[in-house]
Design an enzyme around this catalytic site. Structure first.
Site, mmCIF file in Angstrom:
data_model
loop_
_atom_site.group_PDB
_atom_site.id
_atom_site.type_symbol
_atom_site.label_atom_id
_atom_site.label_comp_id
_atom_site.label_asym_id
_atom_site.label_seq_id
_atom_site.Cartn_x
_atom_site.Cartn_y
_atom_site.Cartn_z
ATOM 1 N N LYS A 23 0.827 -1.214 0.000
ATOM 2 C CA LYS A 23 0.000 0.000 0.000
ATOM 3 C C LYS A 23 0.860 1.262 0.000
ATOM 4 O O LYS A 23 0.662 2.157 -0.817
ATOM 5 C CB LYS A 23 -0.914 0.014 1.228
ATOM 6 C CG LYS A 23 -1.610 1.350 1.449
ATOM 7 C CD LYS A 23 -2.467 1.358 2.680
ATOM 8 C CE LYS A 23 -1.954 2.147 3.851
ATOM 9 N NZ LYS A 23 -1.683 3.576 3.688
ATOM 10 N N ASN A 24 1.817 1.320 0.911
ATOM 11 C CA ASN A 24 2.570 2.567 1.059
ATOM 12 C C ASN A 24 3.481 2.842 -0.140
ATOM 13 O O ASN A 24 3.811 3.996 -0.411
ATOM 14 C CB ASN A 24 3.356 2.566 2.373
ATOM 15 C CG ASN A 24 2.430 2.734 3.576
ATOM 16 O OD1 ASN A 24 1.258 3.078 3.410
ATOM 17 N ND2 ASN A 24 2.942 2.472 4.765
ATOM 18 N N CYS A 117 -5.368 8.237 8.730
ATOM 19 C CA CYS A 117 -5.739 7.719 10.045
ATOM 20 C C CYS A 117 -5.519 8.751 11.134
ATOM 21 O O CYS A 117 -4.533 9.491 11.114
ATOM 22 C CB CYS A 117 -4.906 6.475 10.355
ATOM 23 S SG CYS A 117 -5.390 5.070 9.365
ATOM 24 N N ARG A 122 -0.668 15.113 12.833
ATOM 25 C CA ARG A 122 0.087 14.747 11.624
ATOM 26 C C ARG A 122 0.382 16.003 10.798
ATOM 27 O O ARG A 122 -0.205 16.240 9.753
ATOM 28 C CB ARG A 122 -0.658 13.686 10.820
ATOM 29 C CG ARG A 122 -0.867 12.423 11.615
ATOM 30 C CD ARG A 122 -1.448 11.301 10.821
ATOM 31 N NE ARG A 122 -0.458 10.602 10.014
ATOM 32 C CZ ARG A 122 -0.739 9.531 9.280
ATOM 33 N NH1 ARG A 122 -1.954 9.064 9.237
ATOM 34 N NH2 ARG A 122 0.207 8.934 8.580
ATOM 35 N N ASP A 306 3.439 0.733 12.490
ATOM 36 C CA ASP A 306 2.224 0.158 11.898
ATOM 37 C C ASP A 306 1.957 -1.267 12.392
ATOM 38 O O ASP A 306 0.848 -1.781 12.193
ATOM 39 C CB ASP A 306 2.323 0.147 10.363
ATOM 40 C CG ASP A 306 2.129 1.538 9.773
ATOM 41 O OD1 ASP A 306 1.794 2.464 10.528
ATOM 42 O OD2 ASP A 306 2.322 1.687 8.557
ATOM 43 N N ARG A 398 -9.123 0.118 3.566
ATOM 44 C CA ARG A 398 -8.172 1.082 3.008
ATOM 45 C C ARG A 398 -6.820 0.432 2.760
ATOM 46 O O ARG A 398 -6.057 0.893 1.912
ATOM 47 C CB ARG A 398 -7.953 2.233 4.003
ATOM 48 C CG ARG A 398 -8.958 3.332 3.927
ATOM 49 C CD ARG A 398 -8.457 4.551 4.689
ATOM 50 N NE ARG A 398 -7.079 4.831 4.312
ATOM 51 C CZ ARG A 398 -6.140 5.254 5.143
ATOM 52 N NH1 ARG A 398 -6.393 5.478 6.405
ATOM 53 N NH2 ARG A 398 -4.913 5.482 4.714
HETATM 54 C C1 UD1 Z 1 4.093 6.851 6.759
HETATM 55 C C2 UD1 Z 1 3.200 5.661 6.479
HETATM 56 C C3 UD1 Z 1 2.491 5.218 7.754
HETATM 57 C C4 UD1 Z 1 3.497 4.959 8.857
HETATM 58 C C5 UD1 Z 1 4.451 6.140 9.023
HETATM 59 C C6 UD1 Z 1 5.588 5.841 9.986
HETATM 60 C C7 UD1 Z 1 2.575 6.034 4.186
HETATM 61 C C8 UD1 Z 1 1.519 6.407 3.210
HETATM 62 N N1 UD1 Z 1 2.227 6.053 5.472
HETATM 63 O O1 UD1 Z 1 3.243 7.902 7.226
HETATM 64 O O2 UD1 Z 1 1.765 4.026 7.458
HETATM 65 O O3 UD1 Z 1 2.832 4.746 10.075
HETATM 66 O O4 UD1 Z 1 5.035 6.492 7.757
HETATM 67 O O5 UD1 Z 1 6.301 4.743 9.575
HETATM 68 O O6 UD1 Z 1 3.685 5.704 3.810
HETATM 69 N N2 UD1 Z 1 5.860 14.516 11.257
HETATM 70 C C9 UD1 Z 1 5.954 15.855 11.535
HETATM 71 N N3 UD1 Z 1 5.975 16.729 10.484
HETATM 72 C C10 UD1 Z 1 5.907 16.307 9.189
HETATM 73 C C11 UD1 Z 1 5.823 14.933 8.908
HETATM 74 C C12 UD1 Z 1 5.798 14.057 9.969
HETATM 75 O O7 UD1 Z 1 6.009 16.254 12.697
HETATM 76 O O8 UD1 Z 1 5.949 17.150 8.278
HETATM 77 C C13 UD1 Z 1 5.844 13.534 12.369
HETATM 78 C C14 UD1 Z 1 4.537 12.759 12.412
HETATM 79 O O9 UD1 Z 1 3.565 13.443 13.161
HETATM 80 C C15 UD1 Z 1 4.974 11.481 13.060
HETATM 81 C C16 UD1 Z 1 6.378 11.269 12.529
HETATM 82 O O10 UD1 Z 1 6.831 12.558 12.098
HETATM 83 O O11 UD1 Z 1 5.015 11.635 14.451
HETATM 84 C C17 UD1 Z 1 6.488 10.265 11.393
HETATM 85 O O12 UD1 Z 1 5.729 10.691 10.299
HETATM 86 P P1 UD1 Z 1 6.035 10.224 8.797
HETATM 87 O O13 UD1 Z 1 7.252 9.349 8.764
HETATM 88 O O14 UD1 Z 1 6.031 11.430 7.942
HETATM 89 O O15 UD1 Z 1 4.772 9.323 8.474
HETATM 90 P P2 UD1 Z 1 3.790 9.407 7.258
HETATM 91 O O16 UD1 Z 1 4.533 9.671 6.000
HETATM 92 O O17 UD1 Z 1 2.636 10.266 7.603
#
Ligand code: UD1
Length: 428
Positions: A23-24, A117, A122, A306, A398
Site C-alpha cells: 500500500k505505502n 488515520c 500529523r 504500523d 483502506r
Molecule cells: C508513513 C506511512 C504510515 C506509517 C508512518 C511511519 C505512508 C503512506 N504512510 O506515514 O503508514 O505509520 O510512515 O512509519 O507511507 N511529522 C511531523 N511533520 C511532518 C511529517 C511528519 O512532525 O511534516 C511527524 C509525524 O507526526 C509522526 C512522525 O513525524 O510523528 C512520522 O511521520 P512520517 O514518517 O512522515 O509518516 P507518514 O509519511 O505520515
C-alpha cells in the site's frame, strides 16, 4: 451501507497465503507516474480503497487511468488541473504526494490538507521545509496548501529534522523535477522509499542512495513512462505473521521479502515463535507458551509503528508483563479500550502500554478506530473465545486486500456483514 467483519475466534491459522502489493509503495508510485511525458503501467497493486481513491484523483486531474486485476495504466498527458478535490484528498494522508508532482508538471498546486488515520498530530512542516529548501513558495490558508515554484526552484542540500516518510518522498519527487543536484540528509529508509526511487529511476530519473539516510538526486531530466511492479506489502506480511503466531498456527506466507521483516522476526523469535524464511517466503509456526516482550517502535529498520497495534493485541494473552512503547505517533493507543472490552489487561502510561497477559480474551462487538487498529481487532478476535464483530471496516479496506478471504483460506471463520445505516445503530 455499513459493513462489519465477523470472526469466530479460537481457530489455529494453518496453510499458505500470498502477500499483496505494498500500500505505502503504491500510494507514492501512482502519483509519481504523473511526472512522465508518456504512459506508465504499474503492476502488483493491491485491490484496496486507497488505490481506488488515487485512481479517482488522477482522473479528476485530467489523466487517463484504468485499473483492473492489480494493474493500473496511467496516461498523464491530459493533466490540466492542479487542485484535487477535498472529498477525495481528505480520505488519505498520501494524497499530499500530489503536491510535488503537480508542482513539477504545472508549476503550481492547490492541495487540501491531507487526511488519513487519526493516530495523533500529523503536521506537514517537514514537507513544507523540504519543498521550501528547493525554492518552492508554500502557504497554507483555509485548510489548503498553495505551492508555487519560483525562479529559485533548483537542487539544494536538504536537511530533514526527522526521517519522515512523507517528507522524504515529497522532497524526492520535487527534486527530480528541480534542475541541479539535491542531497536529502536524514532521509527515511523504509522499503517504500526505495521502491519509489526505483520507479523514478525506471522513468529516467537519477536517484541514488535510497534506503540509506542520504539520497542524492540529479534533477531536471526528462522522464518517460515505465512498466513497474510494486514491492510486496511489509505491513500486511507482518500482520499475517503476527496472526499466525497469535493463534499458535503454522502459516507459510508467499511473495514476501524476508529482509523487510527482520525487526518483527527478531521479536517473534525472542517470544519463542519459530520463524524460517528464504528468498520470497516466510513460515511462522508457534507451539507451546510464548514469552512476554519489550518493544519500542522506531523508524525503519526499527520495529514499525504500523505493527505496534496487532503486536499488542497478540501480547494480551502472553503470560507475564509486556511493555510496548510508541515513539513515532503520539496517539496510537486509542484501540486499547476495545481490547479491554474483550478482557485484556492493559494500562497506558504516557507512551507505553503495559500489557499483563490474561488466560483468554472474550469475543465482543468492537470498533476499529483506524487502519492498523483494525489489524489489532482482527488479531484479538482470532484469539478470543467466541464470536466478535468488528465495525470500522472502511478503515480495514483502506489497506488490507481481501483480508476476509485470506484468513478463510487459513482456516479462520470470517464473514462480512452488511447493514443499512439505521439498522447498524441498533447493533453496536
Ligand atoms: C508513513 C506511512 C504510515 C506509517 C508512518 C511511519 C505512508 C503512506 N504512510 O506515514 O503508514 O505509520 O510512515 O512509519 O507511507 N511529522 C511531523 N511533520 C511532518 C511529517 C511528519 O512532525 O511534516 C511527524 C509525524 O507526526 C509522526 C512522525 O513525524 O510523528 C512520522 O511521520 P512520517 O514518517 O512522515 O509518516 P507518514 O509519511 O505520515
Amino acid at each position: 451501507m455499513i459493513e462489519t467483519l465477523c470472526i469466530q475466534g479460537g481457530v489455529r491459522l494453518q496453510g499458505e497465503v500470498n502477500v499483496s502489493g505494498g500500500k505505502n509503495a503504491a500510494v507514492a508510485i501512482i502519483p509519481a507516474a504523473l511526472l512522465a511525458s508518456t504512459p506508465s503501467t504499474i503492476e502488483n497493486l493491491p485491490d484496496i480503497d486507497d488505490v481506488y481513491c488515487l485512481r479517482d484523483m488522477l482522473k479528476w486531474l485530467g489523466a487517463k487511468v484504468e485499473f483492473e486485476n492489480g494493474v493500473m495504466h496511467i496516461d498523464p498527458r491530459g493533466l490540466t488541473k492542479n487542485n484535487p478535490p477535498y472529498d477525495l484528498v481528505h480520505k488519505m494522508r498520501a494524497s499530499y504526494y500530489l503536491l510535488p508532482v503537480l508542482l513539477g508538471r504545472l508549476g503550481c498546486a492547490h492541495v487540501p490538507m491531507p487526511g488519513g488515520c487519526d493516530i495523533g498530530n500529523r503536521p506537514i512542516d517537514y514537507t513544507v521545509k523540504g519543498l521550501s529548501s528547493l525554492g518552492v513558495n508554500v502557504e497554507i490558508t483555509g485548510g489548503v496548501i498553495h505551492a508555487e515554484t519560483t525562479d529559485r526552484f533548483e537542487g539544494k542540500e536538504v536537511f530533514l529534522d526527522f526521517p519522515s516518510v512523507g517528507a522524504t518522498i515529497n522532497t524526492m519527487l520535487a527534486a527530480v523535477c528541480a534542475k541541479g543536484n539535491t542531497t536529502i540528509h536524514n532521509a527515511a529508509k523504509e522499503p517504500h522509499i526505495v521502491d519509489t526511487a526505483n520507479f523514478l529511476s525506471s522513468m529516467g530519473a537519477w536517484v541514488k542512495g535510497a534506503g540509506t539516510d542520504v539520497i542524492r538526486i540529479r534533477g531536471g531530466r526528462p522522464l518517460h513512462g515505465s512498466t513497474y511492479a510494486v514491492i510486496p506489502d511489509q505491513i500486511e506480511t507482518g500482520t499475517l505473521m503476527i496472526a499466525a503466531a497469535a493463534t499458535h498456527g503454522d502459516v507459510l506466507i508467499r511473495g514476501a521479502i524476508p529482509t523487510h521483516m527482520e525487526s518483527l522476526t527478531a521479536k517473534l523469535l525472542e517470544m519463542g515463535v519459530h520463524v524460517t524464511d528464504a528468498d520470497d517466503w516466510i513460515r511462522v509456526r508457534a507451539d507451546g507458551a510464548l514469552r512476554p516482550l519489550n518493544i519500542k517502535t522506531q523508524v525503519y529498520p526499527g520495529f514499525p509503528t504500523d505493527l505496534q497495534q496487532p503486536m499488542t493485541a497478540m501480547l494480551t494473552t502472553v503470560m507475564g508483563a509486556s511493555y510496548v512503547t510508541e515513539t513515532v505517533f503520539e496517539n496510537r493507543f486509542r484501540y486499547v479500550d476495545e481490547l479491554r472490552r474483550m478482557g485484556a489487561n492493559i494500562r497506558v502510561l504516557d507512551r507505553t502500554a503495559i500489557v499483563e497477559g490474561v488466560e483468554r480474551l472474550h469475543g465482543a462487538r468492537i470498533t476499529a478506530t483506524d487502519l492498523r487498529a483494525g489489524a489489532a481487532m482482527i488479531v484479538a478476535a482470532l484469539i478470543a473465545e467466541g464470536d466478535s464483530e468488528i465495525a470500522g471496516m472502511q478503515y480495514i479496506l483502506r489497506g488490507y486486500e481481501r483480508i476476509d478471504e485470506k484468513l478463510r483460506m487459513l482456516g479462520a471463520c470470517v464473514t462480512r456483514k452488511q447493514y443499512q445505516d439505521s439498522a447498524f445503530a441498533c447493533v453496536l
